[in-house]
Every structure is written in C-alpha cells, then in structure tokens.
Design a protein around this motif. Structure first.
Motif, mmCIF file in Angstrom:
data_model
loop_
_atom_site.group_PDB
_atom_site.id
_atom_site.type_symbol
_atom_site.label_atom_id
_atom_site.label_comp_id
_atom_site.label_asym_id
_atom_site.label_seq_id
_atom_site.Cartn_x
_atom_site.Cartn_y
_atom_site.Cartn_z
ATOM 1 N N CYS A 91 0.839 -1.183 0.003
ATOM 2 C CA CYS A 91 0.024 -0.047 -0.002
ATOM 3 C C CYS A 91 0.501 1.251 -0.230
ATOM 4 O O CYS A 91 0.568 2.136 -0.727
ATOM 5 C CB CYS A 91 -0.945 -0.156 1.250
ATOM 6 S SG CYS A 91 -2.223 -1.057 1.135
ATOM 7 N N PHE A 94 2.254 1.532 -3.436
ATOM 8 C CA PHE A 94 1.087 1.885 -4.335
ATOM 9 C C PHE A 94 0.646 3.385 -4.268
ATOM 10 O O PHE A 94 0.354 3.768 -5.379
ATOM 11 C CB PHE A 94 -0.019 1.014 -4.129
ATOM 12 C CG PHE A 94 -1.268 1.293 -4.765
ATOM 13 C CD1 PHE A 94 -1.759 1.218 -5.998
ATOM 14 C CD2 PHE A 94 -2.443 2.120 -3.909
ATOM 15 C CE1 PHE A 94 -2.801 1.299 -6.666
ATOM 16 C CE2 PHE A 94 -3.588 2.397 -4.498
ATOM 17 C CZ PHE A 94 -3.941 1.935 -5.987
ATOM 18 N N SER A 95 0.732 3.962 -3.122
ATOM 19 C CA SER A 95 0.475 5.223 -2.750
ATOM 20 C C SER A 95 1.322 6.280 -3.359
ATOM 21 O O SER A 95 0.774 7.207 -3.819
ATOM 22 C CB SER A 95 0.197 5.359 -1.396
ATOM 23 O OG SER A 95 1.409 5.595 -0.522
ATOM 24 N N THR A 98 0.413 6.093 -7.264
ATOM 25 C CA THR A 98 -0.823 6.704 -7.477
ATOM 26 C C THR A 98 -0.799 8.294 -7.286
ATOM 27 O O THR A 98 -1.667 8.941 -7.797
ATOM 28 C CB THR A 98 -1.981 6.239 -6.865
ATOM 29 O OG1 THR A 98 -1.970 6.350 -5.337
ATOM 30 C CG2 THR A 98 -2.362 4.624 -7.140
ATOM 31 N N ALA A 99 -0.064 8.737 -6.438
ATOM 32 C CA ALA A 99 0.265 10.008 -6.084
ATOM 33 C C ALA A 99 0.654 10.816 -7.249
ATOM 34 O O ALA A 99 0.200 11.926 -7.618
ATOM 35 C CB ALA A 99 1.018 10.320 -4.708
ATOM 36 N N ASP A 187 -3.428 12.240 -0.660
ATOM 37 C CA ASP A 187 -3.360 11.367 -1.804
ATOM 38 C C ASP A 187 -4.609 10.487 -1.424
ATOM 39 O O ASP A 187 -4.670 9.600 -0.894
ATOM 40 C CB ASP A 187 -2.174 10.683 -1.672
ATOM 41 C CG ASP A 187 -2.173 9.458 -2.568
ATOM 42 O OD1 ASP A 187 -2.955 9.460 -3.594
ATOM 43 O OD2 ASP A 187 -1.650 8.311 -2.409
ATOM 44 N N GLY A 190 -4.350 6.674 -3.058
ATOM 45 C CA GLY A 190 -3.534 5.910 -2.106
ATOM 46 C C GLY A 190 -4.316 5.589 -0.824
ATOM 47 O O GLY A 190 -4.257 4.301 -0.332
ATOM 48 N N GLY A 193 -7.224 2.929 -1.253
ATOM 49 C CA GLY A 193 -6.740 1.690 -1.453
ATOM 50 C C GLY A 193 -6.116 1.143 -0.047
ATOM 51 O O GLY A 193 -6.424 -0.213 0.296
ATOM 52 N N PHE A 194 -5.563 2.258 0.898
ATOM 53 C CA PHE A 194 -5.048 1.722 2.141
ATOM 54 C C PHE A 194 -6.549 1.476 2.900
ATOM 55 O O PHE A 194 -6.476 0.338 3.647
ATOM 56 C CB PHE A 194 -4.239 2.867 2.829
ATOM 57 C CG PHE A 194 -3.733 2.477 4.203
ATOM 58 C CD1 PHE A 194 -2.768 1.669 4.240
ATOM 59 C CD2 PHE A 194 -4.455 3.034 5.278
ATOM 60 C CE1 PHE A 194 -2.227 1.465 5.586
ATOM 61 C CE2 PHE A 194 -4.204 2.861 6.376
ATOM 62 C CZ PHE A 194 -2.830 1.738 6.672
ATOM 63 N N ASN A 218 2.354 1.896 8.434
ATOM 64 C CA ASN A 218 2.333 2.844 7.328
ATOM 65 C C ASN A 218 2.616 4.464 8.028
ATOM 66 O O ASN A 218 3.494 4.980 6.905
ATOM 67 C CB ASN A 218 0.930 2.798 6.825
ATOM 68 C CG ASN A 218 0.935 3.525 5.626
ATOM 69 O OD1 ASN A 218 1.068 3.353 4.549
ATOM 70 N ND2 ASN A 218 0.037 4.900 5.794
ATOM 71 N N SER A 258 3.972 -1.844 -8.340
ATOM 72 C CA SER A 258 2.658 -2.085 -7.660
ATOM 73 C C SER A 258 1.818 -2.918 -8.745
ATOM 74 O O SER A 258 1.161 -4.080 -8.149
ATOM 75 C CB SER A 258 2.113 -0.804 -7.462
ATOM 76 O OG SER A 258 2.610 0.023 -6.362
#
Length: 282
Positions: A91, A94-95, A98-99, A187, A190, A193-194, A218, A258
């Motif tokens: 995650c 991934f964040s 995606t950011a 974000d 992200g 998703g988290f 995290n 990711s």
C-alpha cells in the motif's frame, strides 16, 4: 438494527469536522495560546480534532450498541501479522505511484492546487529556527502514528464497516467507508486503497489489532521518510512543484512495482474466489 446503522454517521460527521471545522478551537487559541509557538497551534488542532472523533466513537458504541470485544475475536499470530505488514508495504508503494499518477498531470494543469493540497501538508518534524523541540516532536509522532492508527481504525473499520456491512454487505460498505476515509487525505487514491486493505485485513483475521498495527506502521514510514528528508536537505528546505515534477520517475517505478505485485497476487483463481466470498465477521 436501524439504530446500529445510523450510528455509523456519528464518526463520519466527526471526521469531516476534523478536516474542515473544529468548534471553539480558534477562540481558545487566540485567548490562551496567543504567545505560543506555531507548532503548538498545529498540535492543538490535531489533538482537539481526534478528541472529537474519540467522543463520536464512544457515543456510537453506546447507542449501537457495539461490543468492542467483538472486534478482537481473532488471534494475532506472527503469520497473520507478517501478511498484514507485507500488504502495508504494498500500500505504501502503491500510494507513491498513485500520487504521481494523479498529481503529476495536475501539477501542469492546476499548479496552485497541487502546491496547496499535496505539497504543503502540515509539518511533521518541527523546527523552531534553532532546535528541534523534543516534546513537540514527540507529540507530533504520537499524533501521526498512534492516534490515527487507533481512532481511525475504530471509526472506519470498527463502527462504519460493521454498521454498513449489515445494511449493504461487506464490499459495498468497504468501498463507502474507504471513500470517506480517503477524502481528507492528501493522496485520495492511495488512501482509498489503504482503507480497502485495512477492511480486508480485519475481515480476514477477525481482529482490529492487525489493522491498527499496520496503520501505525504505514504512518511511521511517513514519519521516517520526512525525518530522512529533513536530515539530508535540512529543516528549512522547501519541496517545490518543480522538485515534484522532476522526480516523476519515482512514481513510475512505484507504479510498475505495484502493478507487477498486484498482478502476481490477482492471477490466482483461489485468491479471486476468496475475495468474492469475503464477509464481515459475525
């Protein structure tokens, strides 16, 4: 049943108050904290906001009623925690991807918005011009790592997911609660998703303890990232829009990792069937 569904909106209201309106805080700071350093004002907002969220959770638990012990029925084994930590690392990567996916093109179309919303968040490491105030930075660490991990998990995976799963089913409740969770994060993709990942962890292992630990981990990653950045570039360094645009390759690397990671996991038919059959623990 209607009562337990309606109490989910109490932490929702508190969540939006935390982001947009905290009654009385401005008047309090102007009267009591007029001579305070700026970082005490920051910390006052954080702690007061999470106090409101805490009160909303308590009221929801009483009116539900929600038995908090029911949120910790599963056992936290080392194997389960390891799975949660691996998912948390995914995650985090991934964040980052995606950011950049969201804000890199926006940085050219709406640079002022990206600078305000994404590149100018609240300070994490406090520096007063001469030193790093120890107590303020310890309180900042608690405000970033401890309070959100406990209170947000109780609010989103404890109250909202529990109540709305009874009304809409697990996955719809997951999508709605994770969307609300994402709105106040810099974000949003992200964070969404988290939020989904934390819902999945709770439903899979039937204990809120694993999402709480993973949430704390995290946020601790974020704190360490900021600490390292401060150590390398100095406390007065400003991360500019141009810096963000020039580091686009970091987002690309994170996205590639990711996608490859998710594809490897999703390619299993048993995994897809498992996800489709997910239910909120009873």
């Amino acid at each position: 049943m209607d009562n337990i569904k309606s109490v989910a909106w109490l932490p929702v209201v508190a969540w939006f108050m935390l982001g947009f309106y905290l009654p009385g805080i401005e008047q309090f700071l102007l009267k009591v904290g007029a001579e305070w350093s700026w970082y005490w004002w920051d910390l006052s907002y954080f702690y007061y906001g999470y106090f409101i969220l805490f009160i909303a959770i308590l009221i929801a638990s009483e009116r539900g009623p929600i038995a908090w012990t029911s949120l910790f029925q599963g056992k936290m084994t080392s194997k389960n925690l390891k799975f949660g930590i691996i998912l948390t690392i995914f995650c985090f990567v991934f964040s980052i991807g995606t950011a950049y996916l969201l804000f890199y093109p926006l940085s050219f179309a709406a640079p002022a918005f990206v600078s305000y919303w994404y590149l100018s968040p609240s300070e994490i490491i406090y520096y007063d011009g001469d030193t790093y105030p120890l107590i303020a930075n310890l309180l900042s660490l608690i405000a970033l790592v401890v309070l959100p991990s406990i209170l947000e998990e109780f609010a989103f995976r404890g109250v909202m997911l529990k109540c709305w799963s009874k009304k809409w089913g697990f996955w719809k409740a997951t999508l709605v609660s994770s969307s609300i969770f994402a709105i106040l994060h810099p974000d949003p993709i992200g964070a969404f998703g988290f939020g989904v990942a934390m819902c999945y962890l709770y439903a899979r292992f039937n204990t809120l303890l694993i999402p709480i630990i993973c949430h704390a981990l995290n946020n601790f990653f974020v704190w360490v990232w900021e600490l390292v950045d401060t150590g390398i570039y100095g406390p007065e360094d400003i991360y500019t829009l141009l810096d963000f645009q020039n580091s686009w390759f970091l987002g690309l690397i994170a996205l590639v990792i990711s996608i490859a990671w998710a594809k490897r996991y999703w390619s299993s038919e048993s995994v897809r069937q498992h996800l489709k059959s997910m239910r909120y623990p009873t």
